[in-house]
Design an enzyme around this catalytic site. Structure first.
Site, short mmCIF file in Angstrom:
data_model
loop_
_atom_site.label_atom_id
_atom_site.label_comp_id
_atom_site.label_asym_id
_atom_site.label_seq_id
_atom_site.Cartn_x
_atom_site.Cartn_y
_atom_site.Cartn_z
N ALA A 1 3.27 -4.38 -2.56
CA ALA A 1 4.26 -4.68 -1.52
C ALA A 1 4.05 -6.04 -0.85
O ALA A 1 4.95 -6.90 -0.85
CB ALA A 1 4.26 -3.57 -0.48
N ALA A 2 2.87 -6.25 -0.27
CA ALA A 2 2.66 -7.49 0.47
C ALA A 2 2.68 -8.69 -0.47
O ALA A 2 3.32 -9.71 -0.19
CB ALA A 2 1.33 -7.43 1.23
N ARG B 1 11.77 -18.14 -3.09
CA ARG B 1 13.18 -18.26 -2.76
C ARG B 1 13.39 -19.38 -1.74
O ARG B 1 14.32 -20.17 -1.85
CB ARG B 1 13.72 -16.93 -2.19
N GLU C 1 -2.78 -9.73 -10.57
CA GLU C 1 -2.78 -8.29 -10.34
C GLU C 1 -3.71 -7.66 -11.38
O GLU C 1 -3.53 -7.86 -12.57
CB GLU C 1 -1.36 -7.74 -10.45
N SER D 1 4.68 -4.09 -7.57
CA SER D 1 5.86 -3.83 -6.74
C SER D 1 6.37 -2.41 -6.89
O SER D 1 7.54 -2.18 -7.17
CB SER D 1 6.96 -4.82 -7.14
N CYS E 1 4.60 5.32 -2.03
CA CYS E 1 5.06 6.42 -1.15
C CYS E 1 5.87 7.45 -1.92
O CYS E 1 6.08 8.56 -1.44
CB CYS E 1 5.92 5.88 -0.02
N ARG F 1 12.67 -14.64 -11.19
CA ARG F 1 12.21 -15.24 -9.94
C ARG F 1 11.21 -16.38 -10.17
O ARG F 1 10.71 -16.96 -9.21
CB ARG F 1 11.58 -14.16 -9.05
N ASN G 1 5.29 -5.01 3.52
CA ASN G 1 6.46 -5.78 3.12
C ASN G 1 6.78 -6.89 4.12
O ASN G 1 7.05 -8.03 3.74
CB ASN G 1 7.68 -4.86 3.00
#
Lengths: 480, 480
Positions: free
Chosen positions: B12-13, B23, B34, B40, B44, B72, B333
């Site tokens: 997330a972070a 962006r 990673e 990503s 939860c 991206r 996030n």
């Protein structure tokens, strides 16, 4: 001798004031004059009663007259209409079947509410034309629906939309006005098998919500077989007599607009309410710019010890700081309660209003709060910017869920959140999510603060960024 | 030459930072290391995957590695474990199957997350003992459930509670810890027909929620045939071998507490998480009082241009202003995104946390926010007062609806809202209603302000005074 607190009007504001005053100061003599027989009822529940989801009018009453009298020791006099106030003598005069009575007051609360607006057109006095402002209105409408469902007035008209609920549609029926009452009643009627036509002046329903919300609700009404007639300025309610050239039939038979004539068997006027101010004016109680009774932050009018609260009075808008007229249940309860507390010895402001409102229309829910209209925002010296987003109501991978549409408005210079309008499927949380924005607006928070709110998240309830945060993020991105 | 932004950790972070930085500044070289294969993903959602409500692990992935790389333009290197940082040379060294690589950085983000805590007791390395911290954990647990449901390990043990879901219970199984993961996994297992035992140290589940919430959740777990063992300090996970005196069977067979020994076929450890800080410490990145990485309000550590965000780092509590450790998805996030924005040239704080959390347990939902514990409140120099109310979730006369339990805590001197805990039937809005209180807490609002919030009201959504307002009214009444 104990003070006497006289209250005119026995609904939300009046009975909240009576109950709170008596609870906080049991020595106080509390007298309530109510011209009708019903007190403390949930008028907001009437559409659901007409629809048939609530089985008795009594269910809408939260506390009965007997309970007020016996358990709360309030001198509640139903069937008493207050006809004049003498602020110099500090008396009110009320009429009832038993005659005229004059009562002295030390503190007086005007909680006389609002009346349904009847538009100034021909035919509003025809049989079959209703408003929905009172319990008796609700009773009449329920009886109308029951008659129709028993087949007494069923027809097979040349139908536009299909009726999904019954094999044979009843009606057609017309609802004038696409506000809360109009939409809720369109649902109540359509759900009972009526071919329902909704007539909306202008190009959208729920004009105080965002365009995105209006569109979503209107689309959904169409999906549910309510025929929405836009830009439909109703010119006349016509009777059969008019149609057939002068018989004695004085029941409504058609709604006539500039360019259409839609046959109907019944009409519901949902064209808003206006504050009841006649009694106040006879006592030189001043009205404010909105036409409702002006008060200070303690709901006291220009006449000492005379208060006004609820649907007859103005309130202060938390965004603009200006007087506004937002006749809704929570404000009536809250301001009535605050007056009761004040009269009992603890001066209490009761707070401003944000113009918040919620509605369920069939399977869609929506809420709005604050200032959304750009012209109104500019009049209050803001430079408004709005963004509308659509986001999933729960984690994308979670089974179930829908879409939340959020329109958020902020001031370009300060980022201050000014207003919001949200819609979702019923049960997907548009209304409860609006609570966060009401809080932000009331506390003068900026959209930069709102986007950093640590809102609760778990997959069955939202995406990691709740739709409210998504809207804040997108809007703040345009302001940086 | 463009700056290089190196990120360690692809959840997330990390991926929020990578995406936002790229962006906002497409010239930036963004490299993500990673160590696993998944990036990503919505951890939860793992309990719902194990439960069977989500059909594939891939569904939990919001953006795939390919999308990050191709759409991206992020240099995402999975299977790369960063083993050291040289802050003087501004390099990181990573190992992969292909060998060792050293990469220079201008900006570095540590987003290495947290690890499931394994309690220091015997038997945690037995077969059949699981944690739920990673996608592969989820995969293994799902496979365990699938095997059991296919009957491979079904038994008819001497059962305590009845199994409502299948004719024959599987298990029994044990869950250690009554926090989010423990409760969600107890649901996932019980819903699949396992006889589920939940072991809770102390006398209540969900200790960070109010006692009223804990009790409501625990009662409901009992109703759903989860056997909750309170005051159960787990001393050992025992194997069959131990039970039978030394065979080769090294699968877990019992949970041993001070005064009980409960046979189980499987154990899920839901005993919390701790921040991964080993890599940071090798680079002299300082930890804070909570044991997580300390940062300033821009998430920068004591080492220049080295940031930390997400489950490995501290955050500032909006009520106390002190560092806190609240490893949850939204913060990861939000703070990751803020670092991305900062690195791309717009310094962004990302805000504090309120310790907000939400949970669904079978047919009950709950949320908590802020400071509820009186001792913690007093340590932060508040004089806490709490009230718990129960209120209807919708208008009393509205068909459907349930009960919302609200515990609200405020400071006696100032009235400032400090915290809240809410519970309701699932779908009756405890979680979304908590949003209003998060906002109040974040903006430093008092309970006197909260009780005057103009929250949305309509009969299908609440009583005229929303339960949140009822709680505020009751609590403020004790403070006047």
């Amino acid at each position: 001798m104990a003070d006497t607190f006289v209250i005119v009007g026995g609904d939300a504001a009046g009975m909240s004031a009576a109950s709170k005053a008596k609870r906080d100061d049991p020595d106080l003599d509390v007298v309530v004059f109510e011209r009708g027989e019903w007190v403390s009822y949930g008028a907001c529940g009437l559409p659901y009663y007409v629809k048939g989801e609530i089985q008795s009018l009594e269910a809408l009453v939260s506390v009965t007259p007997e309970e007020f009298r016996e358990e709360r020791d309030i001198d509640l006099r139903t069937g008493h209409e207050v006809v004049s106030i003498d602020p110099d003598e500090r008396t009110v005069t009320a009429e009832s079947e038993a005659g005229t009575v004059t009562e002295s007051y030390d503190h007086l609360l005007l909680a006389v509410g609002a009346a349904a607006v009847v538009p100034p057109i021909e035919g509003t006095d025809l049989a079959g034309v209703y408003t929905l402002g009172s319990m008796s209105d609700g009773k009449e409408l329920r009886e109308y629906v029951a008659r129709a469902r028993d087949g007494e007035s069923f027809q097979q008209p040349d139908r536009g939309p299909a009726c999904r609920y019954l094999e044979d549609c009843a009606g057609p029926v017309g609802v004038v006005g696409g506000g809360y009452v109009g939409i809720e009643m369109a649902e109540a009627l359509a759900a009972n098998g009526f071919e329902a036509h909704l007539f909306q002046r202008g190009d959208r329903v729920l004009k105080t919500f965002s365009e995105a919300t209006s569109e979503r609700i209107a689309d959904h009404l169409g999906d549910q077989d309510v025929a929405v007639h836009f830009d439909a300025d109703v010119r006349e309610l016509a009777s059969d007599a008019a149609a057939s050239g002068g018989t004695d039939d004085e029941t409504v038979a058609a709604i006539v607009t500039d360019d259409d004539r839609v046959p109907v068997e019944m009409v519901l006027l949902g064209t808003g309410v206006r504050p009841r101010t006649g009694l106040a004016e006879t006592a030189d109680v001043e009205l404010g710019p909105t036409g409702a009774i002006a008060t200070d932050e303690y709901r006291e009018t220009n006449v000492p010890d005379v208060y006004a609260a609820g649907d007859c009075a103005e309130a202060r808008h938390v965004v603009t700081g200006d007087p506004t007229y937002a006749p809704l249940a929570l404000t009536a309860n809250r301001h009535g309660r605050a007056v009761g507390q004040t009269v009992a010895g603890t001066p209490t402001e009761g707070g401003g209003v944000a113009g918040t409102a919620a509605i369920k229309a069939f399977d869609v829910e929506a809420a709005r709060t604050g200032i959304l209209d750009h012209e109104a925002a500019r009049e209050a010296d803001f430079d408004p910017v709005s963004k509308t987003i659509e986001a999933k109501s729960r984690a994308g991978y979670y089974p179930e869920g829908g879409t939340v549409t959020v329109t958020l408005t902020a001031d370009r210079n300060t980022g201050r959140v000014l207003g919001a309008s949200l819609a979702s499927e019923y049960g997907e949380g548009a209304v409860h999510r609006s609570h966060a924005i009401v809080a932000a607006i009331t506390n003068g928070a900026s959209v930069f603060e709102l986007e950093n709110y640590d809102l609760a998240y778990a997959p069955p309830f939202n995406t990691t960024w709740d739709p409210v945060l998504v809207a804040a993020k997108v809007l703040s991105g345009t302001l940086r």
